[in-house]
Design a protein around this motif. Structure first.
Motif, PDB file in Angstrom:
ATOM      1  N   HIS A  67      40.314  72.408   1.574  1.00  0.00           N
ATOM      2  CA  HIS A  67      39.560  71.263   2.113  1.00  0.00           C
ATOM      3  C   HIS A  67      38.086  71.327   1.702  1.00  0.00           C
ATOM      4  O   HIS A  67      37.455  70.314   1.458  1.00  0.00           O
ATOM      5  CB  HIS A  67      39.617  71.239   3.647  1.00  0.00           C
ATOM      6  N   PHE A  92      44.971  65.490  -0.148  1.00  0.00           N
ATOM      7  CA  PHE A  92      44.604  66.903   0.057  1.00  0.00           C
ATOM      8  C   PHE A  92      43.553  67.364  -0.951  1.00  0.00           C
ATOM      9  O   PHE A  92      42.799  68.293  -0.671  1.00  0.00           O
ATOM     10  CB  PHE A  92      45.861  67.775  -0.068  1.00  0.00           C
ATOM     11  N   HIS A 133      49.500  68.270   5.180  1.00  0.00           N
ATOM     12  CA  HIS A 133      50.121  69.602   5.293  1.00  0.00           C
ATOM     13  C   HIS A 133      51.649  69.552   5.335  1.00  0.00           C
ATOM     14  O   HIS A 133      52.291  70.270   6.100  1.00  0.00           O
ATOM     15  CB  HIS A 133      49.597  70.319   6.535  1.00  0.00           C
ATOM     16  N   HIS A 199      42.725  74.094  12.994  1.00  0.00           N
ATOM     17  CA  HIS A 199      42.780  72.698  12.557  1.00  0.00           C
ATOM     18  C   HIS A 199      44.221  72.212  12.542  1.00  0.00           C
ATOM     19  O   HIS A 199      45.157  72.998  12.637  1.00  0.00           O
ATOM     20  CB  HIS A 199      42.038  72.499  11.229  1.00  0.00           C
ATOM     21  N   ALA A 201      46.957  71.719  11.078  1.00  0.00           N
ATOM     22  CA  ALA A 201      47.689  72.005   9.849  1.00  0.00           C
ATOM     23  C   ALA A 201      49.191  72.154  10.095  1.00  0.00           C
ATOM     24  O   ALA A 201      49.961  72.266   9.146  1.00  0.00           O
ATOM     25  CB  ALA A 201      47.154  73.282   9.214  1.00  0.00           C
ATOM     26  N   LEU A 219      42.502  67.118  10.717  1.00  0.00           N
ATOM     27  CA  LEU A 219      43.309  67.458   9.545  1.00  0.00           C
ATOM     28  C   LEU A 219      42.547  68.241   8.496  1.00  0.00           C
ATOM     29  O   LEU A 219      43.127  68.943   7.698  1.00  0.00           O
ATOM     30  CB  LEU A 219      43.818  66.172   8.891  1.00  0.00           C
ATOM     31  N   ASP A 274      47.111  76.768   4.902  1.00  0.00           N
ATOM     32  CA  ASP A 274      46.833  76.059   3.651  1.00  0.00           C
ATOM     33  C   ASP A 274      46.705  76.988   2.448  1.00  0.00           C
ATOM     34  O   ASP A 274      46.356  76.538   1.365  1.00  0.00           O
ATOM     35  CB  ASP A 274      45.507  75.274   3.766  1.00  0.00           C
TER      36      ASP A 274
HETATM   37 ZN   LIG Z   1      44.396  72.050   6.177  1.00  0.00          ZN
END
Ligand SMILES: [Zn+2]
Length: 303
Positions: A67, A92, A133, A199, A201, A219, A274
């Motif tokens: 991110h 993303f 995600h 977060h 995810a 997000l 992530d």
């Molecule tokens: Zn994320």
């Protein structure tokens, strides 16, 4: 002069470093199909599915946060050598098009999430934005694997049979993973199936496997939560008797430590959202990442 030897050592080390820097743009140095993946999870899938026929470079590597990623100028040189770029999509990688433009080339770009039914966020920061995600639901990862395989077959038609065989093998492993996660979560009492992460995810994971999730930020990890956001979350955690709070591997744990301390919820350990760990870590591949997450969840949530 007693320090002559160490100084020669330093010179040698500097030369070795220089050689390493000079060779860095040649991240691809074989006649295999040259692939760039936007982040570590896709890079692992591409290696599983491409096997010996591909070389894969990840733009956002293990333990790094996509991110907040800011591409280095030399990464456009990596793209310039790639035949195919594999991205997640669902917003993303907002930095990817600019990086490809900077490379001065036009490799094929495929979005692994094509065909996934996206969650749309209701969170305040980006209402209606797609939740990227999707890989956190293994059914979606199976769609990713099919999309990546199709792209490999188009880019390297001589390898079609190999890619099909790799997909068949990988898909069997993904189905077994899905069943394992389902069985594990199903064994928990419903009132224990609640967690807090930094977060948002894990919404696809929660939807697929029956886990209620709360997070102080939305997000993307770009936003900082306000004091009111945190206070609201602390009230929610207490009201809902949330058993455990988890830190995420690529994100500063400070906030989660604070929330655990203020609510009395257990600090459940680390979840991988992530990014993979490095190869020697517990989450060096997509499959071991999901297994590590299940292990941490079960340890924290089993009564
Ligand atoms: Zn994320």
């Amino acid at each position: 002069m007693t320090n002559r030897r160490p100084r020669f050592g330093l010179l040698r080390a500097s030369l070795a470093l220089l050689a390493l820097i000079l060779s860095a743009p040649d991240a691809f140095a074989s006649d295999r199909l040259q692939l760039v993946a936007s982040f570590s999870i896709l890079a692992d899938m591409a290696r599983e599915l491409g096997g010996d026929r591909v070389d894969v470079v990840a733009l956002v590597g293990p333990n790094a946060d996509a991110h907040n990623f800011e591409p280095a100028p030399q990464q456009s040189a990596v793209i310039a050598k790639a035949k195919l770029v594999i991205a997640n999509g669902l917003d993303f990688e907002p930095w990817l098009q600019r990086l490809i433009a900077a490379s001065g080339t036009s490799p094929s770009v495929i979005y692994a999430s094509t065909g996934v039914v996206p969650n749309l966020t209701t969170h305040d920061d980006h209402p209606g934005a797609p939740d990227p995600h999707a890989w956190q639901n293994v059914s979606n990862a199976r769609i990713y694997a099919k999309n990546i395989t199709e792209a490999l077959k188009s880019a390297d038609p001589d390898g079609r049979a190999t890619y099909d065989a790799n997909l068949e093998r990988y898909d069997v492993a993904l189905q077994a993973l899905d069943a394992k996660i389902r069985a594990s979560l199903a064994s928990l009492p419903i009132e224990r199936r609640k967690i807090v992460t930094t977060h948002d995810a894990f919404l696809y994971f929660g939807q697929a496997y029956g886990l209620e999730l709360m997070a102080p930020i939305g997000l993307s990890t770009e936003a900082e939560p306000s004091a009111q956001d945190i206070a609201k979350l602390i009230r929610q955690i207490k009201r809902n008797n949330v058993p455990a709070v988890f830190i995420e591997s690529a994100i500063n744990p400070r906030l989660m430590n604070q929330i655990a301390a203020e609510t009395g919820a257990k600090l459940g350990g680390m979840l991988y959202s992530d990014a993979l760990s490095d190869e020697k870590g517990p989450a060096g591949s997509y499959i071991t990442m999901m297994e590590a997450n299940i292990k941490a969840l079960m340890q924290a949530l089993a009564p």
